[in-house]
Design a protein around this motif. Structure first.
Motif, PDB file in Angstrom:
ATOM      1  N   GLY A  32       4.591   8.166  -7.223  1.00  0.00           N
ATOM      2  CA  GLY A  32       3.220   8.907  -7.588  1.00  0.00           C
ATOM      3  C   GLY A  32       2.142   7.718  -7.434  1.00  0.00           C
ATOM      4  O   GLY A  32       1.857   7.141  -6.340  1.00  0.00           O
ATOM      5  N   LYS A  33       1.351   7.548  -8.588  1.00  0.00           N
ATOM      6  CA  LYS A  33       0.443   6.536  -8.219  1.00  0.00           C
ATOM      7  C   LYS A  33       0.404   5.412  -9.459  1.00  0.00           C
ATOM      8  O   LYS A  33      -0.240   5.198 -10.184  1.00  0.00           O
ATOM      9  N   GLU A  51       6.474   8.851  -1.631  1.00  0.00           N
ATOM     10  CA  GLU A  51       5.787   9.859  -2.501  1.00  0.00           C
ATOM     11  C   GLU A  51       5.445  11.103  -1.423  1.00  0.00           C
ATOM     12  O   GLU A  51       4.892  10.772  -0.420  1.00  0.00           O
ATOM     13  N   VAL A  52       5.783  12.309  -1.779  1.00  0.00           N
ATOM     14  CA  VAL A  52       5.461  13.383  -1.009  1.00  0.00           C
ATOM     15  C   VAL A  52       3.998  13.732  -1.123  1.00  0.00           C
ATOM     16  O   VAL A  52       3.301  14.411  -0.204  1.00  0.00           O
ATOM     17  N   SER A  53       3.328  13.468  -2.250  1.00  0.00           N
ATOM     18  CA  SER A  53       2.049  13.688  -2.685  1.00  0.00           C
ATOM     19  C   SER A  53       0.943  12.913  -2.122  1.00  0.00           C
ATOM     20  O   SER A  53       0.868  11.758  -2.687  1.00  0.00           O
ATOM     21  N   GLU A  54       0.364  13.346  -0.881  1.00  0.00           N
ATOM     22  CA  GLU A  54      -0.673  12.438  -0.378  1.00  0.00           C
ATOM     23  C   GLU A  54      -1.964  12.021  -1.415  1.00  0.00           C
ATOM     24  O   GLU A  54      -2.423  10.872  -1.466  1.00  0.00           O
ATOM     25  N   GLN A  55      -2.159  12.983  -2.081  1.00  0.00           N
ATOM     26  CA  GLN A  55      -3.183  13.005  -3.056  1.00  0.00           C
ATOM     27  C   GLN A  55      -3.004  11.782  -4.044  1.00  0.00           C
ATOM     28  O   GLN A  55      -3.752  11.165  -4.532  1.00  0.00           O
ATOM     29  N   ALA A  56      -1.744  11.944  -4.601  1.00  0.00           N
ATOM     30  CA  ALA A  56      -1.503  11.075  -5.446  1.00  0.00           C
ATOM     31  C   ALA A  56      -1.571   9.461  -4.889  1.00  0.00           C
ATOM     32  O   ALA A  56      -2.161   8.310  -5.678  1.00  0.00           O
ATOM     33  N   LYS A  58      -3.345   8.506  -2.447  1.00  0.00           N
ATOM     34  CA  LYS A  58      -4.946   8.126  -2.222  1.00  0.00           C
ATOM     35  C   LYS A  58      -5.848   7.776  -3.639  1.00  0.00           C
ATOM     36  O   LYS A  58      -6.482   6.838  -3.676  1.00  0.00           O
ATOM     37  N   GLU A  59      -5.167   8.543  -4.511  1.00  0.00           N
ATOM     38  CA  GLU A  59      -5.645   8.261  -5.733  1.00  0.00           C
ATOM     39  C   GLU A  59      -5.335   6.895  -6.606  1.00  0.00           C
ATOM     40  O   GLU A  59      -6.132   6.172  -7.266  1.00  0.00           O
ATOM     41  N   CYS A  93       4.009   8.430   2.673  1.00  0.00           N
ATOM     42  CA  CYS A  93       3.826   9.840   2.291  1.00  0.00           C
ATOM     43  C   CYS A  93       4.801  10.679   3.005  1.00  0.00           C
ATOM     44  O   CYS A  93       4.456  11.178   4.212  1.00  0.00           O
ATOM     45  N   SER A  95       9.207  12.517   2.720  1.00  0.00           N
ATOM     46  CA  SER A  95      10.554  12.852   1.716  1.00  0.00           C
ATOM     47  C   SER A  95      11.311  11.417   1.579  1.00  0.00           C
ATOM     48  O   SER A  95      11.430  10.947   2.560  1.00  0.00           O
TER      49      SER A  95
END
Length: 207
Positions: A32-33, A51-56, A58-59, A93, A95
């Motif tokens: 995550g972040k 982490e699979v969430s690229e948004q997390a 980048k955040e 980013c 699996s």
């Protein structure tokens, strides 16, 4: 200041993870972040997360005002690596099951909070088998699991009993339960639970 340091259990047991060593490579599965990544990198360790969430991811960099660059991971189709410009934080980013020691190397330490307990129980053995291949000799793995009445809530986070931790890891490491923390909250009451504990283990990969 405390907010930037993250999890209290990691702060309390950091010495157990580090064992007096500096400049370690530390892995954050399903990161995550997590703010602890920045905290450990600032201490001089090299941090790798997945982490699979690229948004997390980048955040994470934007919330800590860390410049970073993005590059593809040649061995993994569609994957990206986001790396701090200073080079001490590399976040993949993709699996977690796409990773291997040939891609990310091996680690001296792991902080696993919310990863093993998030893995579908049918994938648990696969997850642990992968993690074992990523560990150096004499490495330390801090693992947080959760304990509650599994008849009242199905997860995630999934209940992982101590007996299962032992059967998953005992062939390759020494296992010690360090602390059980009452983490019960209104959210857990709404799940129909009457208790909820975080259980912290240290796994020592003996040479």
């Amino acid at each position: 200041m405390a907010a930037k340091m993250g999890n209290g259990l990691l702060q309390k047991y950091l010495d157990v993870l580090l064992s007096g060593r500096s400049g370690l490579r530390i892995f954050f599965p399903l990161c995550g972040k997590a703010v602890e990544m920045k905290w450990l990198a600032d201490m001089g360790h090299t941090v790798v997360g997945v982490e699979v969430s690229e948004q997390a991811l980048k955040e994470f960099f934007s919330e800590h005002s860390l410049p970073y660059c993005e590059e593809p991971v040649p061995e993994i189709s569609g994957a990206k690596k986001l790396q701090s410009t200073s080079g001490n934080i590399s976040l993949y980013c993709c699996s977690i099951y796409d990773l291997s020691s040939s891609i990310v190397g091996k680690f001296d330490g792991v902080w696993d909070r919310g990863a093993l307990v998030a893995v579908n129980p049918c994938d648990r053995q696969r997850y642990v088998s992968l993690m074992i291949t990523l560990m150096e000799k004499n490495s330390s793995y801090l693992l947080v699991t959760v304990s509650y009445d599994p008849n009242k809530h199905k997860g995630p986070p999934f209940y992982v009993p101590e007996s299962e931790i032992k059967s998953l890891f005992r062939d390759c490491c020494e296992i010690k339960c360090l602390q059980k923390v009452d983490d019960f909250s209104e959210k857990h009451r709404q799940w129909g639970l009457d208790y909820f504990l975080e259980v912290l283990y240290i796994l020592k990969f003996v040479a």
